[in-house]
Design an enzyme around this catalytic site. Structure first.
Site, PDB file in Angstrom:
ATOM      1  N   THR A 233      62.338  47.395  34.023  1.00 11.31           N
ATOM      2  CA  THR A 233      62.467  46.419  33.009  1.00 11.31           C
ATOM      3  C   THR A 233      63.560  46.660  32.157  1.00 11.31           C
ATOM      4  O   THR A 233      63.723  47.799  31.912  1.00 11.31           O
ATOM      5  CB  THR A 233      61.167  46.650  32.016  1.00 11.31           C
ATOM      6  OG1 THR A 233      59.940  46.188  32.953  1.00 11.31           O
ATOM      7  CG2 THR A 233      61.199  45.835  30.861  1.00 11.31           C
ATOM      8  N   CYS A 321      77.768  67.774  30.318  1.00 13.75           N
ATOM      9  CA  CYS A 321      76.765  67.650  31.526  1.00 13.75           C
ATOM     10  C   CYS A 321      76.677  69.103  32.388  1.00 13.75           C
ATOM     11  O   CYS A 321      75.680  69.474  33.172  1.00 13.75           O
ATOM     12  CB  CYS A 321      77.130  66.529  32.507  1.00 13.75           C
ATOM     13  SG  CYS A 321      77.269  65.091  32.029  1.00 13.75           S
TER      14      CYS A 321
END
Length: 376
Positions: A233, A321
């Site tokens: 979705t 990261c």
């Protein structure tokens, strides 16, 4: 507090928050639903897709919404490689200074799908020559993936020249850091990744634009959303936010780059003139307007960051990261720095709308470096 770590992410812009708020409150439908509530939201999703495509110089149908830059890079490289039927297992080309999400998916394809992975070296400025990329192309090359601008040292690659010499091989560009600073349309590339939290949208939204003629194998499987290319979705509020943020960043890009370049140049000159042993990393000219990264001999980058934070300045040593990792930066190692030198790195990345005062920032950095050295 002075926050100069915008390469890691920044706040959501007020205009963006205002645009996305209705889709967090009243307009809450699922865009795949066939009733009027879902159709209303689906129309907003498609409008966001069209607006993003306009900035990227692509068609609306080329844009795939993702959870961010990492997923967009994974979908681009794995999707294009696995979708290149008839060339498998095949061959991949990238460089030694790419974001972890690019290098990791390349190594995954090599390990699990028997692709050959060419990781090209860069020079001491972090540049890869387009001719070297072209020379690495083979008959079975499936994807070339090049970062437009490096997140640690700011070096900007000539991606248009690389695309022009690719011989028809699909070229993917990680433009996560370049968005809002560099032109994104007209590069001649086949796929391009962006992420919202670098340009004033929330974390958790990104997009991959990939030209529709290219077969793209999905990496997420399920209900077949995003024209079968990315199931799940859709984050409609995030998509609307990304469209507004990208349009604003593009409208402001030229003025923002001019302001940030002037501030960066003054800041860099002061740092190199006043801090013994300071060295700029990356290309001195072809670099992101708002990014300056240094190494300081005789220090620890982490210690300098703590000293800066004591003075109210928030920045980083490199990629968010890799935060917490004890490994030396692969980017700094690739441009020829020793392990000890890489551990002295500090990166400053400016806000587009309000760059910091260069003199005050340079003075605070000089004091922090001096404090670390005196304590050693």
């Amino acid at each position: 507090m002075l926050y100069v770590d915008h390469a890691a992410g920044g706040p959501v812009r007020a205009e963006v928050l205002e645009a996305m708020a209705p889709f967090l409150l009243g307009r809450f439908g699922n865009p795949s639903s066939v009733h009027t509530v879902g159709e209303d939201v689906s129309a907003a999703l498609e409008d966001a897709r069209r607006r993003i495509a306009g900035v990227l110089g692509m068609r609306a149908g080329d844009v795939v919404f993702t959870s961010g830059g990492t997923e967009a890079n994974n979908l681009a490289i794995a999707g294009l490689a696995l979708g290149a039927r008839g060339r498998r297992p095949g061959h991949l080309i990238t460089t030694a200074i790419e974001h972890a999400s690019v290098l990791a998916v390349g190594r995954y394809l090599a390990r699990m799908h028997d692709y050959d992975l060419d990781i090209l070296p860069v020079d001491t400025r972090g540049r890869v020559r387009p001719d070297d990329v072209a020379a690495a192309v083979r008959d079975d090359t499936a994807v070339i993936s090049i970062g437009y601008a490096n997140n640690e040292i700011g070096t900007v690659q000539d991606v248009a020249a690389i695309a022009a010499t690719a011989g028809g091989i699909p070229v993917h560009v990680d433009a996560v850091q370049a968005a809002g600073w560099m032109p994104l349309a007209g590069l001649g590339v086949d796929a391009l990744s962006i992420a919202g939290h670098k340009i004033g949208a929330p974390q958790g939204i990104g997009a991959l634009a990939v030209r529709g003629r290219l077969p793209l194998e999905p990496v997420l499987h399920g209900g077949g959303q995003e024209r079968g290319r990315r199931s799940g979705t859709q984050n409609v509020a995030g998509a609307v936010a990304l469209a507004v943020a990208l349009e604003l960043a593009e409208q402001e890009r030229t003025d923002a780059a001019t302001r940030a370049t002037a501030a960066r140049e003054e800041f860099t000159a002061r740092v190199l003139a006043t801090i013994p042993g300071a060295r700029l990393t990356g290309d001195a000219v072809d670099r992101l307007p708002g990014l300056a990264s240094f190494v300081f001999t005789g220090t620890s980058g982490e210690a300098v960051l703590l000293e800066l934070e004591r003075r109210g300045i928030i920045t980083s040593s490199g990629s968010a990261c890799a935060a917490g990792s004890t490994d030396p930066s692969h980017v700094l190692a690739a441009i020829g720095l020793t392990d000890d030198e890489t551990r002295t790195a500090v990166r400053f990345s400016f806000d587009r709308t309000a760059p910091p005062a260069p003199a005050a920032l340079a003075d605070a950095l000089a004091a922090a470096v001096a404090a670390v050295r005196s304590a050693a």
